[in-house]
Design an enzyme around this catalytic site. Sequence first.
Site: not given
Ligand code: 8YV
Length: 319
Positions: A238-239, A268, A286-288
């Site tokens: 998430a964060r 990050e 951070h590649i979710g």
């Molecule tokens: C994104 C994310 O890659 O969408 C989100 O909130 O954390 C990520 O999946 C990123 O934020 C793209 O700006």
Amino acid sequence: MTKPRLWITRRLSDATLARAAHDYDVVINHADTPGTAAELIAASAEFDAIIPCHSEHFSADVVAQFADRLRIVANHSVGVDHCDLSALKARGIVVTNTPDVLSDATAELAMLLMLGAARHAVAGDRIVRTGAWDSWSPAFMVGKQVTGARLGIIGMGRVGRAFAAKARGFDMDVHYYNRTALPDDQALGATYHDSVESLLAVSDFLSLHCPATPDTTNLMDADRFALLPKGAVIVNTARGALVDEDALIAALDSGHVAAAGLDCFQVEPGGNPAFAKYDNVFMLPHIGSATRKTRDAMGFRALDNLDAFFAGNTPQDTL
Ligand code: 8YV
């Protein structure tokens, strides 16, 4: 008719950039460097719209220096913790995000992290890769079984529900905390807890899926790690702000937390170098949502929001 001027701050998918170039008078940051405060302020005088990522920070201080031209910030992200929403709204700037379209990709990554953390993916990969695999024993790299285990989910929004659906494929006993209980057709048998504390007590695996807000900063602190069953595995897609990283390290050191799978960090890019020595911490940068399909869908969703706005309608993802 004159096309609206649009700034795209990062290198989005090719299909997104092609559509944007067709429909807008677009400037793309092909260098793909994060937009600085000075660039955002300058852009507010030159552009009607910006598509930023979470790498651009619309703080109250930055927004206070905006010129009057900018009308909409159409985020290429579901999370908007990089935007001071009240400051933007006070300037009359519409803000949108990209929900739904990244839920499956993010839930897939949470599953990867959960399995990898539970089954020694970091150490296992390394010893094979380096040629250090020189023996085998039934006691070797014994992990924690996911199938049938209790899973706690904090935040049963779109991503949390997508993760719960995937976890059911592993016959997990799904529990969740959310501000409100879900209707049965969305909970699909998951057990509701009306407090984080109650959820933690049953979370052999714990996955975080809530937004970063002032209320959720350091949500997982030392007191809450202590409430997990001994040997729990924690996953965060998430964060980074949700986890007190020093407290997580202390819980790993004591063995109370057996392993962690982390895609998000307090700092990050970069992450926390203190995690590097822990083989039981499986980390990704951070590649979710980073699949081709989802990147296209996120870009198109941001453009759909812009199209609606410039057609005089309220974009579907207005915050
Ligand atoms: C994104 C994310 O890659 O969408 C989100 O909130 O954390 C990520 O999946 C990123 O934020 C793209 O700006």
